[in-house]
Design a protein around this motif. Sequence first.
Motif, PDB file in Angstrom:
ATOM      1  N   GLN A  13       0.975  11.083  -8.603  1.00 17.14           N
ATOM      2  CA  GLN A  13       2.298  10.738  -8.100  1.00 17.14           C
ATOM      3  C   GLN A  13       2.165  10.196  -6.674  1.00 17.14           C
ATOM      4  N   VAL A  14       2.841   9.102  -6.404  1.00 15.61           N
ATOM      5  CA  VAL A  14       2.943   8.581  -5.048  1.00 15.61           C
ATOM      6  C   VAL A  14       4.290   9.020  -4.497  1.00 15.61           C
ATOM      7  N   ARG A  15       4.270   9.810  -3.437  1.00 15.84           N
ATOM      8  CA  ARG A  15       5.504  10.329  -2.847  1.00 15.84           C
ATOM      9  C   ARG A  15       5.997   9.348  -1.787  1.00 15.84           C
ATOM     10  N   VAL A  16       7.183   8.813  -2.006  1.00 17.44           N
ATOM     11  CA  VAL A  16       7.750   7.781  -1.136  1.00 17.44           C
ATOM     12  C   VAL A  16       8.989   8.336  -0.448  1.00 17.44           C
ATOM     13  N   THR A  17       9.026   8.222   0.885  1.00 23.21           N
ATOM     14  CA  THR A  17      10.175   8.676   1.673  1.00 23.21           C
ATOM     15  C   THR A  17      10.803   7.489   2.390  1.00 23.21           C
ATOM     16  N   ASN A  18      12.093   7.386   2.294  1.00 27.30           N
ATOM     17  CA  ASN A  18      12.830   6.338   2.998  1.00 27.30           C
ATOM     18  C   ASN A  18      13.195   6.850   4.384  1.00 27.30           C
ATOM     19  N   THR A  19      12.502   6.368   5.399  1.00 31.99           N
ATOM     20  CA  THR A  19      12.743   6.825   6.776  1.00 31.99           C
ATOM     21  C   THR A  19      13.739   5.929   7.523  1.00 31.99           C
ATOM     22  N   SER A  20      14.316   4.963   6.802  1.00 29.53           N
ATOM     23  CA  SER A  20      15.301   4.091   7.449  1.00 29.53           C
ATOM     24  C   SER A  20      16.696   4.710   7.330  1.00 29.53           C
ATOM     25  N   ASP A  21      17.693   4.010   7.859  1.00 30.74           N
ATOM     26  CA  ASP A  21      19.063   4.513   7.794  1.00 30.74           C
ATOM     27  C   ASP A  21      19.901   3.771   6.767  1.00 30.74           C
ATOM     28  N   VAL A  22      19.227   3.041   5.860  1.00 31.99           N
ATOM     29  CA  VAL A  22      19.942   2.338   4.788  1.00 31.99           C
ATOM     30  C   VAL A  22      19.233   2.621   3.461  1.00 31.99           C
ATOM     31  N   PRO A  23      19.949   2.609   2.340  1.00 31.27           N
ATOM     32  CA  PRO A  23      19.298   2.818   1.047  1.00 31.27           C
ATOM     33  C   PRO A  23      18.457   1.609   0.647  1.00 31.27           C
ATOM     34  N   VAL A  24      17.373   1.863  -0.074  1.00 34.48           N
ATOM     35  CA  VAL A  24      16.543   0.792  -0.617  1.00 34.48           C
ATOM     36  C   VAL A  24      16.294   1.099  -2.087  1.00 34.48           C
ATOM     37  N   THR A  25      15.866   0.088  -2.823  1.00 33.77           N
ATOM     38  CA  THR A  25      15.543   0.257  -4.242  1.00 33.77           C
ATOM     39  C   THR A  25      14.083  -0.100  -4.460  1.00 33.77           C
ATOM     40  N   PRO A  59       5.306   8.070 -10.587  1.00 32.19           N
ATOM     41  CA  PRO A  59       4.086   8.294 -11.374  1.00 32.19           C
ATOM     42  C   PRO A  59       3.242   7.030 -11.475  1.00 32.19           C
ATOM     43  N   VAL A  60       1.924   7.199 -11.278  1.00 32.80           N
ATOM     44  CA  VAL A  60       0.986   6.078 -11.351  1.00 32.80           C
ATOM     45  C   VAL A  60      -0.201   6.485 -12.229  1.00 32.80           C
ATOM     46  N   PRO A  61      -0.414   5.831 -13.377  1.00 33.06           N
ATOM     47  CA  PRO A  61      -1.579   6.141 -14.208  1.00 33.06           C
ATOM     48  C   PRO A  61      -2.867   5.759 -13.473  1.00 33.06           C
ATOM     49  N   LEU A  62      -3.891   6.618 -13.600  1.00 29.37           N
ATOM     50  CA  LEU A  62      -5.180   6.347 -12.952  1.00 29.37           C
ATOM     51  C   LEU A  62      -6.267   6.198 -14.014  1.00 29.37           C
ATOM     52  N   THR A  63      -6.017   5.329 -14.975  1.00 30.93           N
ATOM     53  CA  THR A  63      -6.948   5.175 -16.097  1.00 30.93           C
ATOM     54  C   THR A  63      -8.228   4.444 -15.706  1.00 30.93           C
ATOM     55  N   GLY A  64      -8.242   3.803 -14.545  1.00 29.72           N
ATOM     56  CA  GLY A  64      -9.429   3.050 -14.135  1.00 29.72           C
ATOM     57  C   GLY A  64     -10.324   3.795 -13.167  1.00 29.72           C
ATOM     58  N   LEU A  65     -10.280   5.122 -13.154  1.00 29.09           N
ATOM     59  CA  LEU A  65     -11.140   5.884 -12.251  1.00 29.09           C
ATOM     60  C   LEU A  65     -12.606   5.646 -12.564  1.00 29.09           C
ATOM     61  N   GLN A  66     -13.435   5.553 -11.521  1.00 29.05           N
ATOM     62  CA  GLN A  66     -14.860   5.374 -11.719  1.00 29.05           C
ATOM     63  C   GLN A  66     -15.642   6.316 -10.811  1.00 29.05           C
ATOM     64  N   CYS A  67     -16.885   6.541 -11.198  1.00 25.48           N
ATOM     65  CA  CYS A  67     -17.782   7.375 -10.399  1.00 25.48           C
ATOM     66  C   CYS A  67     -18.350   6.520  -9.274  1.00 25.48           C
ATOM     67  N   THR A  68     -18.028   6.859  -8.035  1.00 30.14           N
ATOM     68  CA  THR A  68     -18.517   6.088  -6.899  1.00 30.14           C
ATOM     69  C   THR A  68     -18.540   6.974  -5.665  1.00 30.14           C
ATOM     70  N   ASP A  69     -19.456   6.671  -4.749  1.00 31.69           N
ATOM     71  CA  ASP A  69     -19.468   7.375  -3.468  1.00 31.69           C
ATOM     72  C   ASP A  69     -18.928   6.478  -2.353  1.00 31.69           C
ATOM     73  N   ALA A  70     -18.323   5.360  -2.740  1.00 36.15           N
ATOM     74  CA  ALA A  70     -17.708   4.465  -1.753  1.00 36.15           C
ATOM     75  C   ALA A  70     -16.453   5.124  -1.190  1.00 36.15           C
ATOM     76  N   ASP A  71     -16.023   4.666  -0.039  1.00 38.91           N
ATOM     77  CA  ASP A  71     -14.815   5.199   0.587  1.00 38.91           C
ATOM     78  C   ASP A  71     -13.636   4.942  -0.339  1.00 38.91           C
ATOM     79  N   GLY A  72     -13.049   6.010  -0.836  1.00 46.67           N
ATOM     80  CA  GLY A  72     -11.958   5.859  -1.789  1.00 46.67           C
ATOM     81  C   GLY A  72     -10.585   5.911  -1.170  1.00 46.67           C
TER      82      GLY A  72
END
Length: 243
Positions: A13-25, A59-72
């Motif tokens: 899950q990506v948690r998104v917060t609206n820190t402005s003073d107007v609604p967004v979509t 919600p974000v599917p993470l079906t493309g996960l791979q084994c790596t030691d690169a900076d993730g």
Amino acid sequence: MQQRGDIAVQRAQVRVTNTSDVPVTLVSAIVESAALTAPAGGDTARPLRIGPGQTTDVPVPLTGLQCTDADGSPTVRLLLRDGGVRVETVHPLDDPLDVVARLTAERCDVEAVASVARVSASDLSPGADGTAELVVSIHPTGVAEAGRLELVALRGTPLLRFADGASSALGVSVGPDDAPSTVRVAVTPLRCDAHAIAEDKVGTLFDLVARVDGRKVVVPLERPRAVAEALLAFTARTCGLTP
């Protein structure tokens, strides 16, 4: 972050917060990371209106996960609709629970096991004594350089335990050139409250404890949907929750 229901379906899950003073979509969220073979996510199931100061989880599917030691370190690209204007923004993603690092490490462990053999729950045979025989199939890869795999134990779930306790020892050694084989373990319900079965998320997802060339790993035991459904039906029937 990951919620309980995200684990079995490889989602975050990506948690998104609206820190402005107007609604967004919010209409789209795309996550990028070295831990993914391709960007994950896309258009939301429906436009999400986020009022000033409000937070929503996407919600974000993470079906493309791979084994790596690169900076993730992940970033997220958000497509917003502010009135009649469409705005795209890119943000670094905080990951205080190390979700990406944990899932990447798990992916490495899954690949290490799979290099020697495919291990999966393939069948379920209910008995008359309140237990069911879970069949675990082992199909070696035939890749000679893969090393050896020790199947140490299976761990129970929030819904199911084994006839001999919370875990069941396996004690099976597998080489990549071995013939296919099976292991059978007896499972029984751990709990019988109806809401636990109805709201199940990971109750049929056993952990497999193994060693690959001496290194201990813990990975989810692969099981097809038919086996998961059979386990839930067995639990409900054994608990007297079905006619």
